[in-house]
Write a protein that holds these residues in place. Structure first.
Motif, mmCIF file in Angstrom:
data_model
loop_
_atom_site.group_PDB
_atom_site.id
_atom_site.type_symbol
_atom_site.label_atom_id
_atom_site.label_comp_id
_atom_site.label_asym_id
_atom_site.label_seq_id
_atom_site.Cartn_x
_atom_site.Cartn_y
_atom_site.Cartn_z
ATOM 1 N N ALA A 359 -5.880 1.883 1.708
ATOM 2 C CA ALA A 359 -4.525 1.972 1.170
ATOM 3 C C ALA A 359 -3.813 3.105 1.893
ATOM 4 O O ALA A 359 -4.411 4.146 2.169
ATOM 5 N N ARG A 361 -0.207 5.516 2.261
ATOM 6 C CA ARG A 361 1.063 5.978 1.717
ATOM 7 C C ARG A 361 1.509 7.192 2.513
ATOM 8 O O ARG A 361 0.693 7.951 3.039
ATOM 9 N N HIS A 367 3.645 5.944 -4.282
ATOM 10 C CA HIS A 367 3.006 4.637 -4.305
ATOM 11 C C HIS A 367 2.589 4.252 -2.894
ATOM 12 O O HIS A 367 3.104 4.782 -1.901
ATOM 13 N N ASP A 368 1.648 3.330 -2.803
ATOM 14 C CA ASP A 368 1.124 2.902 -1.509
ATOM 15 C C ASP A 368 2.123 1.983 -0.807
ATOM 16 O O ASP A 368 2.733 1.109 -1.428
ATOM 17 N N ARG A 371 -1.875 -1.770 0.923
ATOM 18 C CA ARG A 371 -3.062 -1.638 0.082
ATOM 19 C C ARG A 371 -4.041 -2.764 0.418
ATOM 20 O O ARG A 371 -3.648 -3.848 0.869
ATOM 21 N N ASP A 372 -5.299 -2.459 0.184
ATOM 22 C CA ASP A 372 -6.370 -3.441 0.358
ATOM 23 C C ASP A 372 -6.332 -4.080 1.752
ATOM 24 O O ASP A 372 -6.435 -5.297 1.909
ATOM 25 N N HIS A 407 -5.298 6.872 2.348
ATOM 26 C CA HIS A 407 -5.263 7.318 0.955
ATOM 27 C C HIS A 407 -6.532 6.910 0.213
ATOM 28 O O HIS A 407 -7.043 7.662 -0.623
ATOM 29 N N SER A 408 -7.051 5.732 0.507
ATOM 30 C CA SER A 408 -8.308 5.279 -0.079
ATOM 31 C C SER A 408 -8.896 4.213 0.827
ATOM 32 O O SER A 408 -8.221 3.660 1.691
ATOM 33 N N GLY A 409 -10.176 3.924 0.630
ATOM 34 C CA GLY A 409 -10.841 2.959 1.480
ATOM 35 C C GLY A 409 -11.563 3.629 2.628
ATOM 36 O O GLY A 409 -11.701 4.855 2.686
ATOM 37 N N GLY A 553 3.086 -5.605 0.973
ATOM 38 C CA GLY A 553 2.091 -4.545 0.976
ATOM 39 C C GLY A 553 0.697 -4.979 1.375
ATOM 40 O O GLY A 553 -0.257 -4.207 1.228
ATOM 41 N N ARG A 554 0.548 -6.213 1.875
ATOM 42 C CA ARG A 554 -0.771 -6.711 2.257
ATOM 43 C C ARG A 554 -0.723 -7.311 3.659
ATOM 44 O O ARG A 554 0.352 -7.632 4.183
#
Length: 562
Positions: A359, A361, A367-368, A371-372, A407-409, A553-554
């Motif tokens: 994700a 940002r 907010h992102d 994401r994913d 941010h994550s992952g 967002g994907r």
């Protein structure tokens, strides 16, 4: 390889950092200190020769000819002291220059090691102040305070022993008054360091504020914000003025008090000698001769001279400690430690870049943007990245290039991976086109530069410029169009010879013929390399093997080449 980092523990204190920084010029600093001590100790024979001349001339009534050897010895002593002072100053200046060059190089390495993500979050003017004015603030410490520390210990001790040998009362006065000076210096130093730190912080804020406004001067004028921004600059300048005057006030006040203590001590010695000569005070077993009195009176101000000079440079020490706190933020020693969350592999068939559920940002966003995101990008895999403006194409490229943290992952890169990134708004430095191309490869030959420029279609417009690739352009590519600046950035990528090309709208603003030539050059260069190209161009999409779409967002996979 993940770019997420854990913060390194805070390094040594400011004092320890200053000692470590001075190690690069340890020998010149020691030689400068030794010269200062030697020159200070020579005040003993100088005072003795002057006292002997006065004793022989005024008391013993010796013929003038007999004073000539003493006068010649006095002249030689004065010349030797002057030579030692000159040598000490030259050595200190050389040490300061060495330290300044080394420290600025360390700051530059620290900025490079932190990477573009951290640097982009800072004010460029504030970073420039740390490399400029903050480094210069250390000059007084290394050029004055450090060499004087040895002189403050050695010279007063030698004078104190000589004074006790000649007259115990004079030695006792010097011994009892000496602690007043360093004690007061310590008390003043606490306030001086705090004031100096506030002044340097104000200087950093003003430098960053002014540099940012200067860079956006055209926009400020366009929107009629000139008067308002001038008020902001005046406010920043006024804050700096107030902070600077507070530092000067402490410096002048402390110097005045120190001069008072030193003058009072010299006056006490002069009063004792005067009363002794008048017969109103008798604390000696043997009479005090004129020569002995002159010798003691000449030594008294010299006893406090190193302490007074150290008091002057004590404010330089406070300023250096304050500057060190600011400089420590960008030193290479404090770069966060990068940790890997996966083991890389050198297998040629392995992906160059692999992302799993990441994700993204932007800094300070709530907010992102994406994401994913899961992807693998390998060699000979050429992908067009499409989507509406603002959907996150550039964000994904920045993350893959290491310009934006995940941010994550999990995001992994092949070990030793060379990435060539051509952003939408490439930064071009003030200088020639050739210098800007050489940023990608400093040792590139002229033939290599021209080959990369020809492949990226830079020569199409450079041939029309007055001096070709030697034409000077302004900062941020002033004098070039957007499409021309993008082609310069693409030529840099070619010159870098990367494993993975990340291209953000490389053919925007180009006419069809030039676009076709640029795309052909990219395809030829991309053999054996991976390519991810963000684009809105149908022609660019048609040349790529795959098309990925960014939407909502994907990341969505599109067509594959047959």
């Amino acid at each position: 390889m993940s770019r997420e980092a854990t913060a390194a523990p805070t390094g040594a204190s400011a004092k320890a950092r200053l000692r470590a920084i001075g190690d690069v010029a340890r020998n010149p600093l020691r030689a400068a200190a030794a010269s200062g001590v030697a020159g200070g100790v020579l005040v003993l024979p100088q005072a003795a020769l002057i006292a002997a001349c006065l004793q022989r001339a005024l008391v013993d009534h010796a013929p003038p000819a007999t004073l000539l050897p003493l006068l010649l010895a006095l002249l030689a002593t004065l010349l030797l002291r002057a030579g030692l002072a000159w040598a000490g100053r030259r050595l200190a200046d050389r040490a300061v220059e060495t330290i300044r060059i080394d420290l600025r190089a360390r700051i530059a390495r620290g900025l490079v090691a932190r990477g573009p993500v951290w640097v982009r979050s800072q004010q460029s003017g504030a970073l420039a102040e740390r490399m400029g004015a903050h480094v210069d603030a250390l000059e007084g410490y290394f050029g004055g305070f450090v060499p004087l520390r040895a002189e403050v210990v050695g010279v007063p001790l030698a004078i104190l022993l000589a004074a006790f040998f000649v007259d115990r009362t004079v030695g006792l006065v010097l011994l009892l008054t000496m602690p007043l000076v360093p004690i007061f210096m310590m008390l003043v130093g606490w306030g001086a360091q705090a004031a100096s730190q506030r002044q340097l912080q104000a200087l950093t804020r003003m430098g960053g504020h002014f540099a940012d406004r200067l860079r956006g001067l055209g926009l400020i004028r366009l929107y009629g914000r000139g008067d308002a921004e001038l008020q902001g600059i005046r406010a920043a300048a006024e804050e700096l003025r107030v902070r600077s005057l507070r530092v000067l006030r402490i410096a002048f006040l402390s110097s005045a008090v120190l001069e008072f203590f030193a003058s009072l001590s010299v006056a006490m010695i002069a009063l004792y000698l005067g009363l002794s000569y008048l017969g109103m005070l008798d604390l000696r077993a043997t009479p005090l001769t004129l020569g002995m009195g002159v010798f003691c009176l000449l030594l008294a101000p010299e006893f406090y001279a190193p302490l007074r000079r150290l008091a002057t440079h004590y404010h330089d020490r406070a300023a250096a400690l304050a500057a060190m706190d600011e400089i420590a933020m960008v030193l290479e020693d404090d770069v966060p430690v990068v940790t890997d969350d996966g083991v890389g592999t050198s297998d040629a068939s392995a992906p160059l870049v692999s992302a799993r559920g990441i994700a993204l940002r932007h800094p300070a966003a709530t907010h992102d943007v994406l994401r994913d995101i899961t992807l693998d990008l390998g060699r000979d895999q050429h992908v067009a990245l499409t989507g509406a403006s603002g959907d996150g194409k550039s964000t994904l490229l920045e993350a893959l290039a290491g310009w934006l943290p995940v941010h994550s992952g999990s995001l992994q890169r092949a070990p030793g991976l060379r990435i060539g990134y051509a952003p939408q708004r490439p930064f071009l430095f003030a200088g020639t086109l050739r210098d800007n191309l050489r940023m990608a490869k400093a040792d590139a030959s002229d033939a290599e530069l021209e080959q990369a420029a020809e492949a990226a279609q830079v020569m199409r417009f450079a041939a029309r410029l007055p001096d070709g690739l030697d034409t000077v352009i302004g900062e941020r590519g002033f004098g070039l169009s957007g499409g021309e600046a993008r082609r310069v950035a693409l030529a840099r990528v070619f010159l870098r010879d990367p494993d993975l090309l990340l291209l953000d709208e490389p053919t925007a603003f180009l006419d069809p013929d030039t676009e076709a030539a640029v795309l052909l050059a990219i395809l030829r260069f991309a053999k054996g390399r991976g390519v991810l190209m963000a684009t809105h161009s149908d022609a660019a999409q048609a040349t790529m093997m795959q098309v990925w779409h960014v939407r909502d967002g994907r990341l969505h996979r599109g067509r594959h080449a047959p």
